[in-house]
Design a protein around this motif. Structure first.
Motif, mmCIF file in Angstrom:
data_model
loop_
_atom_site.group_PDB
_atom_site.id
_atom_site.type_symbol
_atom_site.label_atom_id
_atom_site.label_comp_id
_atom_site.label_asym_id
_atom_site.label_seq_id
_atom_site.Cartn_x
_atom_site.Cartn_y
_atom_site.Cartn_z
ATOM 1 N N ARG A 17 3.247 -12.028 0.487
ATOM 2 C CA ARG A 17 1.977 -11.389 0.106
ATOM 3 C C ARG A 17 2.219 -10.097 -0.671
ATOM 4 O O ARG A 17 1.550 -9.829 -1.665
ATOM 5 C CB ARG A 17 1.136 -11.112 1.350
ATOM 6 C CG ARG A 17 0.552 -12.362 1.950
ATOM 7 C CD ARG A 17 -0.278 -12.058 3.165
ATOM 8 N NE ARG A 17 -0.850 -13.264 3.717
ATOM 9 C CZ ARG A 17 -1.504 -13.318 4.861
ATOM 10 N NH1 ARG A 17 -1.676 -12.226 5.585
ATOM 11 N NH2 ARG A 17 -1.996 -14.460 5.286
ATOM 12 N N VAL A 18 3.173 -9.289 -0.216
ATOM 13 C CA VAL A 18 3.481 -8.041 -0.919
ATOM 14 C C VAL A 18 4.043 -8.354 -2.303
ATOM 15 O O VAL A 18 3.664 -7.735 -3.299
ATOM 16 C CB VAL A 18 4.457 -7.174 -0.093
ATOM 17 C CG1 VAL A 18 4.995 -6.024 -0.929
ATOM 18 C CG2 VAL A 18 3.769 -6.659 1.160
ATOM 19 N N ARG A 19 4.925 -9.326 -2.383
ATOM 20 C CA ARG A 19 5.515 -9.693 -3.675
ATOM 21 C C ARG A 19 4.445 -10.187 -4.646
ATOM 22 O O ARG A 19 4.451 -9.843 -5.828
ATOM 23 C CB ARG A 19 6.586 -10.754 -3.462
ATOM 24 C CG ARG A 19 7.389 -11.081 -4.707
ATOM 25 C CD ARG A 19 8.431 -12.131 -4.355
ATOM 26 N NE ARG A 19 9.216 -12.516 -5.477
ATOM 27 C CZ ARG A 19 10.472 -12.142 -5.679
ATOM 28 N NH1 ARG A 19 11.074 -11.356 -4.819
ATOM 29 N NH2 ARG A 19 11.131 -12.563 -6.728
ATOM 30 N N VAL A 70 6.602 -3.771 11.611
ATOM 31 C CA VAL A 70 6.376 -3.145 10.305
ATOM 32 C C VAL A 70 5.063 -2.382 10.398
ATOM 33 O O VAL A 70 4.014 -2.972 10.636
ATOM 34 C CB VAL A 70 6.312 -4.208 9.185
ATOM 35 C CG1 VAL A 70 6.023 -3.554 7.844
ATOM 36 C CG2 VAL A 70 7.599 -5.005 9.134
ATOM 37 N N SER A 71 5.123 -1.059 10.222
ATOM 38 C CA SER A 71 3.921 -0.241 10.324
ATOM 39 C C SER A 71 3.427 0.262 8.970
ATOM 40 O O SER A 71 2.323 0.773 8.861
ATOM 41 C CB SER A 71 4.170 0.946 11.255
ATOM 42 O OG SER A 71 5.226 1.741 10.753
ATOM 43 N N ARG A 72 4.260 0.127 7.949
ATOM 44 C CA ARG A 72 3.857 0.556 6.605
ATOM 45 C C ARG A 72 4.727 -0.156 5.568
ATOM 46 O O ARG A 72 5.808 -0.646 5.874
ATOM 47 C CB ARG A 72 3.970 2.060 6.457
ATOM 48 C CG ARG A 72 5.378 2.597 6.568
ATOM 49 C CD ARG A 72 5.387 4.130 6.551
ATOM 50 N NE ARG A 72 6.704 4.642 6.763
ATOM 51 C CZ ARG A 72 7.263 4.893 7.950
ATOM 52 N NH1 ARG A 72 6.580 4.660 9.045
ATOM 53 N NH2 ARG A 72 8.474 5.370 8.045
ATOM 54 N N ALA A 101 4.443 4.783 -3.604
ATOM 55 C CA ALA A 101 3.300 4.708 -2.686
ATOM 56 C C ALA A 101 3.793 4.276 -1.309
ATOM 57 O O ALA A 101 4.783 3.567 -1.197
ATOM 58 C CB ALA A 101 2.263 3.714 -3.198
ATOM 59 N N VAL A 102 3.088 4.719 -0.294
ATOM 60 C CA VAL A 102 3.324 4.267 1.083
ATOM 61 C C VAL A 102 1.982 3.794 1.622
ATOM 62 O O VAL A 102 1.004 4.565 1.628
ATOM 63 C CB VAL A 102 3.923 5.390 1.956
ATOM 64 C CG1 VAL A 102 4.090 4.902 3.380
ATOM 65 C CG2 VAL A 102 5.258 5.849 1.392
ATOM 66 N N ILE A 103 1.939 2.558 2.058
ATOM 67 C CA ILE A 103 0.685 1.943 2.512
ATOM 68 C C ILE A 103 0.783 1.660 4.009
ATOM 69 O O ILE A 103 1.594 0.842 4.441
ATOM 70 C CB ILE A 103 0.430 0.624 1.749
ATOM 71 C CG1 ILE A 103 0.393 0.927 0.250
ATOM 72 C CG2 ILE A 103 -0.845 -0.041 2.217
ATOM 73 C CD1 ILE A 103 0.960 -0.149 -0.608
ATOM 74 N N PRO A 104 -0.007 2.384 4.841
ATOM 75 C CA PRO A 104 0.034 2.124 6.291
ATOM 76 C C PRO A 104 -0.626 0.783 6.602
ATOM 77 O O PRO A 104 -1.566 0.372 5.925
ATOM 78 C CB PRO A 104 -0.776 3.283 6.878
ATOM 79 C CG PRO A 104 -1.604 3.809 5.763
ATOM 80 C CD PRO A 104 -0.910 3.446 4.479
ATOM 81 N N LEU A 105 -0.129 0.093 7.611
ATOM 82 C CA LEU A 105 -0.659 -1.214 7.998
ATOM 83 C C LEU A 105 -1.468 -1.179 9.294
ATOM 84 O O LEU A 105 -1.960 -2.195 9.724
ATOM 85 C CB LEU A 105 0.489 -2.222 8.134
ATOM 86 C CG LEU A 105 1.261 -2.519 6.865
ATOM 87 C CD1 LEU A 105 2.376 -3.507 7.161
ATOM 88 C CD2 LEU A 105 0.356 -3.038 5.775
ATOM 89 N N ASP A 106 -1.613 -0.016 9.904
ATOM 90 C CA ASP A 106 -2.353 0.016 11.167
ATOM 91 C C ASP A 106 -3.808 0.225 11.007
ATOM 92 O O ASP A 106 -4.608 0.316 10.388
ATOM 93 C CB ASP A 106 -1.821 1.089 12.098
ATOM 94 C CG ASP A 106 -1.695 2.447 11.431
ATOM 95 O OD1 ASP A 106 -2.025 2.590 10.253
ATOM 96 O OD2 ASP A 106 -1.239 3.365 12.120
#
Length: 106
Positions: A17-19, A70-72, A101-106
């Motif tokens: 998904r990220v790719r 994985v939190s970010r 960029a840093v994208i949090p996943l919580d």
């Protein structure tokens, strides 16, 4: 030293998904390397070394599995840069990276 992740099915879905998102925003050439087996890296070496002793010690760590969360997600541009080599006439190479960029996943 590379440590394989198992089971990796949920992480593989996240990776795809990220790719896909990176390709949609930056183009397919932004991440064209093959995905391969998911792993994490415990160490890098700057010269040829024998990792057998380290691998043996890690093998004896118990429990042999650890939770992985994985939190970010960090969007990082990685590139090689020429650098002076102390005591040598020819330059060397250094791996560099910039965090975009840093994208949090919580």
């Amino acid at each position: 030293m590379r440590l394989d992740l198992h089971p990796d099915d949920h992480l593989a879905v996240l990776q795809r998904r990220v790719r896909t998102a990176v390709h949609e925003v930056f183009g397919a050439e932004a991440a064209g390397y093959p995905l391969g087996v998911l792993h994490t890296t415990a160490a890098y070496a700057a010269s040829d070394i024998d990792t057998d002793r380290v691998a043996q010690i890690i093998h004896y760590v118990r429990p042999g599995h650890a939770p992985f969360a994985v939190s970010r997600i960090a969007l990082i541009e990685v590139y090689w840069q020429r650098v002076p080599t102390p005591g040598a006439d020819l330059p060397g190479w250094q791996i560099c990276w910039d965090t975009h960029a840093v994208i949090p996943l919580d």
